[in-house]
Design an enzyme around this catalytic site. Structure first.
Site, PDB file in Angstrom:
ATOM      1  CG  ASP A 204      44.053 -55.052  99.348  1.00  0.00           C
ATOM      2  OD1 ASP A 204      44.506 -54.448 100.314  1.00  0.00           O
ATOM      3  OD2 ASP A 204      43.043 -56.208  99.365  1.00  0.00           O
ATOM      4  CG  HIS A 205      45.076 -49.361 100.990  1.00  0.00           C
ATOM      5  ND1 HIS A 205      43.444 -49.787 101.102  1.00  0.00           N
ATOM      6  CD2 HIS A 205      45.321 -48.925 102.493  1.00  0.00           C
ATOM      7  CE1 HIS A 205      43.094 -49.265 102.349  1.00  0.00           C
ATOM      8  NE2 HIS A 205      44.030 -48.831 102.985  1.00  0.00           N
ATOM      9  CG  HIS A 267      41.661 -54.149 103.101  1.00  0.00           C
ATOM     10  ND1 HIS A 267      42.343 -53.868 101.843  1.00  0.00           N
ATOM     11  CD2 HIS A 267      41.103 -53.110 103.397  1.00  0.00           C
ATOM     12  CE1 HIS A 267      41.771 -52.681 101.335  1.00  0.00           C
ATOM     13  NE2 HIS A 267      40.991 -52.100 102.312  1.00  0.00           N
TER      14      HIS A 267
HETATM   15  C1  BG6 Z   1      39.279 -49.076 102.937  1.00  0.00           C
HETATM   16  C2  BG6 Z   1      37.861 -49.123 103.315  1.00  0.00           C
HETATM   17  O1  BG6 Z   1      39.518 -49.944 101.808  1.00  0.00           O
HETATM   18  O2  BG6 Z   1      40.113 -49.225 103.988  1.00  0.00           O
HETATM   19  C3  BG6 Z   1      37.542 -48.287 104.453  1.00  0.00           C
HETATM   20  O3  BG6 Z   1      36.864 -49.134 102.190  1.00  0.00           O
HETATM   21  C4  BG6 Z   1      38.516 -48.431 105.425  1.00  0.00           C
HETATM   22  O4  BG6 Z   1      36.163 -48.492 104.883  1.00  0.00           O
HETATM   23  C5  BG6 Z   1      39.737 -48.274 104.937  1.00  0.00           C
HETATM   24  O5  BG6 Z   1      38.200 -47.390 106.181  1.00  0.00           O
HETATM   25  C6  BG6 Z   1      41.028 -48.676 106.044  1.00  0.00           C
HETATM   26  O6  BG6 Z   1      42.100 -48.383 105.499  1.00  0.00           O
HETATM   27  P1  BG6 Z   1      43.410 -48.074 106.559  1.00  0.00           P
HETATM   28  O7  BG6 Z   1      44.410 -48.076 105.666  1.00  0.00           O
HETATM   29  O8  BG6 Z   1      43.155 -46.724 107.170  1.00  0.00           O
HETATM   30  O9  BG6 Z   1      43.398 -49.082 107.587  1.00  0.00           O
END
Ligand code: BG6
Length: 513
Positions: A204-205, A267
């Site tokens: 989960d980044h 997230h």
């Molecule tokens: C991804 C989603 O996991 O996270 C995207 O699939 C979203 O829809 C993105 O735009 C947002 O990531 P960050 O790091 O730019 O907030």
């Protein structure tokens, strides 16, 4: 080959020079990327690996094998990756790619073809001999989820998923991790048929973002916050993940997932658990994740009849936004005109435990909101007796964790306006990462790739966390299916529908960052 001296600092630096630091060493290894011709490899994985190279964190014995169906060669693979590092990498990383280009090779095979895995095995053994990668492997599933099953089965059937002696074998699984609890359980079963849970790293980044990790540091490396971190002092918590972009070319994907599956199940739930968890006994993968999952256990599933009162969902509609005429969601490519998929959702969650009973957590996420911002706002209760300004209440104290952009932490409090009268005004104490620490911040994937090489699963979702988050989200999705209420609408570039304000209850309002 012996462990390298490459290390990662997980400590917390302060500008006064005191630093709490732990140093860990990375073993030599090969990373096999399944689906290596896709966007993720070019935009994120390889640029992040080169970020690690730049910071001296890759082991000397290191290689990458790209496994994919397309008929690419080592040369065409390297050309594509070099281009990716130039476009998406941190400054100076292209030079690191050039120096390491030989470490990248391409392996063409179908994901379902057993022979392709036998030849992969032979290739990995050869790389071990040539590059000193010591039999350690990380398998990165960067394919659409429909290919996971074939890959996992073949890794198990060829013995590639087995750990022998000191040699590790790990698997990194990208999101989406299922689309409801049933598919998530089925996928966890498939993963477990090939790998032991300690070998599995579910990405989960958001957990790789420095500011998300700082939630634990703020709470547990300081003495002043934790005593207030409970229902006695906190009125409510708002967790916002807002994006100004629309669904763009991902309309087809988004239509099937909605913001609830795309952002909230993973997230926002992850951030919620870090904010709400009890102090773990240690910062180890299982101790931290045991506490996180307890938070999810304490949130009960919604009954269908509760859903209209506890949630709000909406779609963005056509509007002029940022000087542009932007499409409404239902006019986006790949989206049916009668779609009821939500691009915005707000949810009130109650955590039924001693710490949080009576303190609601409000989660909201949306596309085409006024700006890209992720933040956690801890709103404190008002003082018991108001002495100033004839008893007129000031804004409550808010501790704001700015996850992105403009990363930092701010505290809003009342201060006396200079002068002979007693007048109180809201002011802010502000900590900014950029000012305090300077330098470039590594991408979330850098940290997560490094941790997978180190075998540290703290910042990855465990099977039970994923399943518990689905249990809660499924009850919302199910309630929406049964509800007669269609999604509300809000003009692109506004902070969601009006009904979302009512969700908070009297005296509270959504922040408009
Ligand atoms: C991804 C989603 O996991 O996270 C995207 O699939 C979203 O829809 C993105 O735009 C947002 O990531 P960050 O790091 O730019 O907030």
């Amino acid at each position: 080959m012996a462990d390298t001296t490459a290390s990662s600092a997980t400590g917390l630096a302060n500008p006064l020079g005191d630093e709490l630091r732990t140093t860990r060493s990375v073993k030599p290894c090969v990373v096999v990327i399944f689906g290596a011709t896709g966007d993720l490899t070019k935009r994120k994985l390889v640029p992040s690996l080169m970020g690690l190279a730049k910071d001296g964190l890759l082991p000397p014995g290191f290689a990458v094998v790209g496994f994919a169906r397309r008929n690419w060669t080592d040369e065409s693979f390297r050309t594509e990756l070099a281009d990716g590092v130039r476009q998406f990498g941190r400054p100076d990383t292209p030079a690191h790619f050039d120096a390491l280009a030989d470490a990248f090779t391409f392996h063409q095979s179908d994901f379902g073809d057993r022979a392709g895995y036998e030849s992969l095995k032979a290739k990995l053994e050869q790389i071990d001999r040539q590059r000193g990668t010591a039999g350690n492997r990380i398998f990165y599933l960067a394919t659409p989820p429909s290919s996971y099953s074939a890959i996992l089965q073949n890794l198990a059937a060829t013995g590639l998923s087995k750990e022998t002696g000191d040699h590790f074998a790990r698997v990194i699984v990208e999101k989406p991790f299922g689309r409801d609890i049933h598919t998530a359980v089925a996928l966890n079963d498939q993963v477990r048929a090939a790998f032991h849970e300690r070998q599995v790293f579910r990405i989960d980044h958001y957990l790789g973002k420095e500011t998300v990790q700082n939630i634990l540091a703020l709470r547990f490396a300081n003495g002043i916050f934790e005593p207030l971190w409970n229902e006695k002092f906190v009125d409510h918590v708002q967790i916002t993940v807002a994006e100004s972009i629309g669904v763009g070319s991902r309309g087809g994907y988004f239509e099937e997932s909605g913001i609830i599956r795309d952002m909230i199940q993973n997230h926002l739930m992850q951030v919620l658990t870090l904010v709400a968890m009890e102090p773990p006994a240690a910062i180890t993968a299982d101790a931290v994740r045991d506490e996180k999952v307890k938070v999810l256990h304490a949130i009960r599933s919604f009954k269908p009849e509760e859903i209209d009162e506890a949630t709000v969902r909406a779609q963005y509609t056509r509007a002029s936004f940022g000087g542009e005429d932007v499409k409404g969601y239902r006019d986006e490519e790949g989206v049916p005109k009668d779609s009821v998929t939500e691009t915005y959702a707000a949810v009130r969650l109650e955590i039924n435990n001693w710490r949080w009973a009576h303190t609601p957590f409000f989660l909201r996420a949306g596309k085409r909101l006024p700006r890209r911002v992720t933040e956690v706002a801890i709103t404190f209760k008002q003082p018991p007796h108001l002495l100033f300004e004839g008893g007129k209440p000031l804004q409550p104290n808010v501790l704001l964790l700015r996850i992105q952009p403009d990363e930092g932490v701010a505290l809003r409090f009342g201060a006396k306006v200079p002068g002979p009268d007693v007048r109180i005004r809201d002011v802010r104490m502000d900590f900014r990462y950029g000012t305090a620490f300077g330098g470039e911040t590594a991408d979330a994937y850098e940290r997560l790739l490094l941790d997978s090489m180190l075998g540290d699963g703290t910042l990855f979702a465990r099977a039970d966390e994923v399943e518990e988050a689905w249990r809660i989200v499924d009850s919302i999705v199910n309630g929406w299916k049964q509800s007669k209420r269609r999604p509300d609408e809000h003009a692109a570039g506004t902070w969601g529908p009006e009904r979302a304000d009512a969700l908070l209850g009297p005296g509270r309002s959504w922040r408009k960052p």
